[in-house]
Design a protein around this motif. Structure first.
Motif, PDB file in Angstrom:
ATOM      1  N   SER A  59     -30.130  13.261  52.988  1.00 20.29           N
ATOM      2  CA  SER A  59     -30.250  13.813  54.338  1.00 20.29           C
ATOM      3  C   SER A  59     -30.569  15.302  54.278  1.00 20.29           C
ATOM      4  CB  SER A  59     -28.958  13.585  55.127  1.00 20.29           C
ATOM      5  OG  SER A  59     -27.893  14.318  54.569  1.00 20.29           O
ATOM      6  N   GLU A  60     -31.095  15.818  55.376  1.00 17.67           N
ATOM      7  CA  GLU A  60     -31.412  17.246  55.427  1.00 17.67           C
ATOM      8  C   GLU A  60     -30.142  18.072  55.227  1.00 17.67           C
ATOM      9  OE1 GLU A  60     -35.396  17.899  58.003  1.00 17.67           O
ATOM     10  OE2 GLU A  60     -33.528  17.909  59.135  1.00 17.67           O
ATOM     11  N   LEU A  61     -30.310  19.218  54.610  1.00 14.63           N
ATOM     12  CA  LEU A  61     -29.217  20.137  54.309  1.00 14.63           C
ATOM     13  C   LEU A  61     -29.388  21.368  55.199  1.00 14.63           C
ATOM     14  CD1 LEU A  61     -26.843  21.031  52.427  1.00 14.63           C
ATOM     15  CD2 LEU A  61     -28.591  21.920  50.884  1.00 14.63           C
ATOM     16  N   THR A  62     -28.370  21.684  55.995  1.00 13.47           N
ATOM     17  CA  THR A  62     -28.408  22.847  56.883  1.00 13.47           C
ATOM     18  C   THR A  62     -27.383  23.861  56.404  1.00 13.47           C
ATOM     19  OG1 THR A  62     -29.087  21.476  58.744  1.00 13.47           O
ATOM     20  CG2 THR A  62     -28.138  23.628  59.271  1.00 13.47           C
ATOM     21  N   ILE A  63     -27.829  25.105  56.243  1.00 14.29           N
ATOM     22  CA  ILE A  63     -26.969  26.178  55.736  1.00 14.29           C
ATOM     23  C   ILE A  63     -27.006  27.349  56.707  1.00 14.29           C
ATOM     24  CG2 ILE A  63     -26.632  27.854  53.868  1.00 14.29           C
ATOM     25  CD1 ILE A  63     -27.852  25.783  51.965  1.00 14.29           C
ATOM     26  N   SER A  64     -25.823  27.883  57.046  1.00 16.85           N
ATOM     27  CA  SER A  64     -25.706  29.119  57.831  1.00 16.85           C
ATOM     28  C   SER A  64     -25.190  30.201  56.901  1.00 16.85           C
ATOM     29  CB  SER A  64     -24.726  28.941  58.991  1.00 16.85           C
ATOM     30  OG  SER A  64     -25.220  28.013  59.911  1.00 16.85           O
ATOM     31  N   TYR A  65     -25.759  31.393  57.020  1.00 22.47           N
ATOM     32  CA  TYR A  65     -25.323  32.480  56.140  1.00 22.47           C
ATOM     33  C   TYR A  65     -25.401  33.821  56.866  1.00 22.47           C
ATOM     34  CZ  TYR A  65     -30.241  33.761  55.275  1.00 22.47           C
ATOM     35  OH  TYR A  65     -31.543  34.160  55.425  1.00 22.47           O
ATOM     36  N   TRP A  66     -24.708  34.803  56.280  1.00 20.38           N
ATOM     37  CA  TRP A  66     -24.712  36.163  56.816  1.00 20.38           C
ATOM     38  C   TRP A  66     -25.981  36.873  56.357  1.00 20.38           C
ATOM     39  CZ3 TRP A  66     -21.168  36.267  60.301  1.00 20.38           C
ATOM     40  CH2 TRP A  66     -19.932  35.663  60.111  1.00 20.38           C
ATOM     41  N   VAL A  67     -26.708  37.455  57.291  1.00 26.43           N
ATOM     42  CA  VAL A  67     -27.894  38.227  56.958  1.00 26.43           C
ATOM     43  C   VAL A  67     -27.438  39.563  56.369  1.00 26.43           C
ATOM     44  CG1 VAL A  67     -29.942  39.366  57.892  1.00 26.43           C
ATOM     45  CG2 VAL A  67     -29.247  37.123  58.764  1.00 26.43           C
ATOM     46  N   HIS A  68     -28.061  39.982  55.266  1.00 22.13           N
ATOM     47  CA  HIS A  68     -27.703  41.219  54.596  1.00 22.13           C
ATOM     48  C   HIS A  68     -28.972  42.029  54.321  1.00 22.13           C
ATOM     49  CE1 HIS A  68     -28.972  39.370  50.767  1.00 22.13           C
ATOM     50  NE2 HIS A  68     -28.432  38.278  51.295  1.00 22.13           N
ATOM     51  N   PRO A  69     -28.852  43.307  53.958  1.00 21.73           N
ATOM     52  CA  PRO A  69     -30.040  44.155  53.790  1.00 21.73           C
ATOM     53  C   PRO A  69     -31.046  43.647  52.760  1.00 21.73           C
ATOM     54  CG  PRO A  69     -28.059  45.491  53.847  1.00 21.73           C
ATOM     55  CD  PRO A  69     -27.616  44.068  53.816  1.00 21.73           C
ATOM     56  N   ASN A  70     -30.588  42.965  51.729  1.00 19.04           N
ATOM     57  CA  ASN A  70     -31.492  42.464  50.690  1.00 19.04           C
ATOM     58  C   ASN A  70     -31.841  40.995  50.891  1.00 19.04           C
ATOM     59  OD1 ASN A  70     -31.436  44.974  49.397  1.00 19.04           O
ATOM     60  ND2 ASN A  70     -29.553  44.435  48.352  1.00 19.04           N
ATOM     61  N   ASP A  71     -31.796  40.551  52.123  1.00 18.53           N
ATOM     62  CA  ASP A  71     -32.068  39.152  52.451  1.00 18.53           C
ATOM     63  C   ASP A  71     -33.571  38.891  52.345  1.00 18.53           C
ATOM     64  OD1 ASP A  71     -32.016  36.569  53.420  1.00 18.53           O
ATOM     65  OD2 ASP A  71     -31.776  37.164  55.513  1.00 18.53           O
ATOM     66  N   THR A  72     -34.006  38.410  51.180  1.00 18.02           N
ATOM     67  CA  THR A  72     -35.443  38.172  50.984  1.00 18.02           C
ATOM     68  C   THR A  72     -35.772  36.729  50.639  1.00 18.02           C
ATOM     69  OG1 THR A  72     -35.268  38.784  48.651  1.00 18.02           O
ATOM     70  CG2 THR A  72     -35.854  40.538  50.212  1.00 18.02           C
ATOM     71  N   VAL A  73     -34.838  35.989  50.057  1.00 23.06           N
ATOM     72  CA  VAL A  73     -35.178  34.676  49.509  1.00 23.06           C
ATOM     73  C   VAL A  73     -35.550  33.661  50.593  1.00 23.06           C
ATOM     74  CG1 VAL A  73     -32.793  33.842  49.303  1.00 23.06           C
ATOM     75  CG2 VAL A  73     -34.547  32.941  47.794  1.00 23.06           C
ATOM     76  N   VAL A  74     -34.793  33.555  51.668  1.00 23.41           N
ATOM     77  CA  VAL A  74     -35.105  32.588  52.722  1.00 23.41           C
ATOM     78  C   VAL A  74     -36.334  33.035  53.528  1.00 23.41           C
ATOM     79  CG1 VAL A  74     -34.236  31.392  54.772  1.00 23.41           C
ATOM     80  CG2 VAL A  74     -32.745  31.718  52.805  1.00 23.41           C
ATOM     81  N   PRO A  75     -36.437  34.310  53.941  1.00 26.21           N
ATOM     82  CA  PRO A  75     -37.662  34.727  54.629  1.00 26.21           C
ATOM     83  C   PRO A  75     -38.925  34.553  53.772  1.00 26.21           C
ATOM     84  CG  PRO A  75     -35.923  36.296  55.060  1.00 26.21           C
ATOM     85  CD  PRO A  75     -35.409  35.363  54.004  1.00 26.21           C
ATOM     86  N   ALA A  76     -38.829  34.798  52.469  1.00 22.85           N
ATOM     87  CA  ALA A  76     -39.993  34.604  51.596  1.00 22.85           C
ATOM     88  C   ALA A  76     -40.388  33.141  51.517  1.00 22.85           C
ATOM     89  CB  ALA A  76     -39.697  35.158  50.201  1.00 22.85           C
ATOM     90  N   LEU A  77     -39.392  32.272  51.482  1.00 28.15           N
ATOM     91  CA  LEU A  77     -39.650  30.831  51.465  1.00 28.15           C
ATOM     92  C   LEU A  77     -40.319  30.407  52.776  1.00 28.15           C
ATOM     93  CD1 LEU A  77     -39.174  28.284  49.738  1.00 28.15           C
ATOM     94  CD2 LEU A  77     -36.972  28.043  50.866  1.00 28.15           C
ATOM     95  N   ALA A  78     -39.821  30.921  53.898  1.00 25.99           N
ATOM     96  CA  ALA A  78     -40.409  30.606  55.208  1.00 25.99           C
ATOM     97  C   ALA A  78     -41.844  31.104  55.299  1.00 25.99           C
ATOM     98  CB  ALA A  78     -39.558  31.211  56.319  1.00 25.99           C
ATOM     99  N   LYS A  79     -42.104  32.291  54.809  1.00 29.53           N
ATOM    100  CA  LYS A  79     -43.457  32.850  54.832  1.00 29.53           C
ATOM    101  C   LYS A  79     -44.411  31.991  54.007  1.00 29.53           C
ATOM    102  CE  LYS A  79     -46.194  36.834  53.558  1.00 29.53           C
ATOM    103  NZ  LYS A  79     -46.248  38.018  52.701  1.00 29.53           N
ATOM    104  N   ALA A  80     -43.975  31.591  52.811  1.00 30.22           N
ATOM    105  CA  ALA A  80     -44.830  30.781  51.942  1.00 30.22           C
ATOM    106  C   ALA A  80     -45.167  29.439  52.586  1.00 30.22           C
ATOM    107  CB  ALA A  80     -44.153  30.568  50.588  1.00 30.22           C
ATOM    108  N   VAL A  81     -44.188  28.811  53.217  1.00 30.24           N
ATOM    109  CA  VAL A  81     -44.403  27.476  53.800  1.00 30.24           C
ATOM    110  C   VAL A  81     -45.141  27.555  55.135  1.00 30.24           C
ATOM    111  CG1 VAL A  81     -43.228  25.440  54.728  1.00 30.24           C
ATOM    112  CG2 VAL A  81     -42.427  26.466  52.606  1.00 30.24           C
ATOM    113  N   ALA A  82     -44.635  28.382  56.052  1.00 33.18           N
ATOM    114  CA  ALA A  82     -45.156  28.382  57.424  1.00 33.18           C
ATOM    115  C   ALA A  82     -46.430  29.201  57.601  1.00 33.18           C
ATOM    116  CB  ALA A  82     -44.085  28.899  58.378  1.00 33.18           C
ATOM    117  N   ILE A  83     -46.529  30.339  56.941  1.00 29.51           N
ATOM    118  CA  ILE A  83     -47.675  31.218  57.169  1.00 29.51           C
ATOM    119  C   ILE A  83     -48.783  30.976  56.149  1.00 29.51           C
ATOM    120  CG2 ILE A  83     -48.431  33.637  57.230  1.00 29.51           C
ATOM    121  CD1 ILE A  83     -45.623  34.284  58.343  1.00 29.51           C
TER     122      ILE A  83
END
Length: 144
Positions: A59-83
């Motif tokens: 099943s799909e895995l949903t994760i909630s996390y605290w955004v921090h100043p060095n938060d790059t891994v999830v946004p980079a993944l989103a950019k690679a897939v969506a954009i």
């Protein structure tokens, strides 16, 4: 083993998460269970009802996390897939921790494709930290 040892080693009191080896300060997660389809069928002249196991999936895995100043891994993944339209996949390791912070159980999800991500918002008067939630579809899970 004394009863207090069982309590500190068996009862999970926290968790840590890594995505492609990068630590992520998680709040919570849900999903990621193995699911097996069952098909009802009848066989032979007796027409007995039977169930057979079909396709297995996770099943799909949903994760909630605290955004921090060095938060790059999830946004980079989103950019690679969506954009950029890449077939970028991630490896996510969730480790449940006991009271004494020793590992209780680890789940490694491989070939995770990002399926959704929210953009964090915050109430300026609330004094809260930013939170982000994302969902992935894993292909493989290993539990240890």
């Amino acid at each position: 083993m004394a009863a207090q040892d069982v309590d500190t080693k068996v009862v999970a009191k926290g968790a840590k998460c890594e995505i492609n080896g990068t630590f992520l300060p998680i709040i919570s997660w849900s999903g990621g269970q193995i699911q097996a389809e069952t098909c009802d069928a009848s066989s032979g002249s007796s027409q007995q009802n039977e169930s057979t196991i079909g396709h297995n999936s996770i099943s799909e895995l949903t994760i909630s996390y605290w955004v921090h100043p060095n938060d790059t891994v999830v946004p980079a993944l989103a950019k690679a897939v969506a954009i950029e339209g890449k077939n970028e996949r991630a490896t996510i390791t969730l480790t449940e921790l006991a009271k004494d912070k020793s590992p209780v159980k680890s789940q490694v999800y491989d070939n995770c494709l990002l399926t959704s991500m929210n953009f964090p918002s915050v109430d300026a008067s609330g004094g809260q930290m930013l939170q982000r939630t994302f969902t992935v579809k894993p292909e493989i899970v290993s539990v240890s």
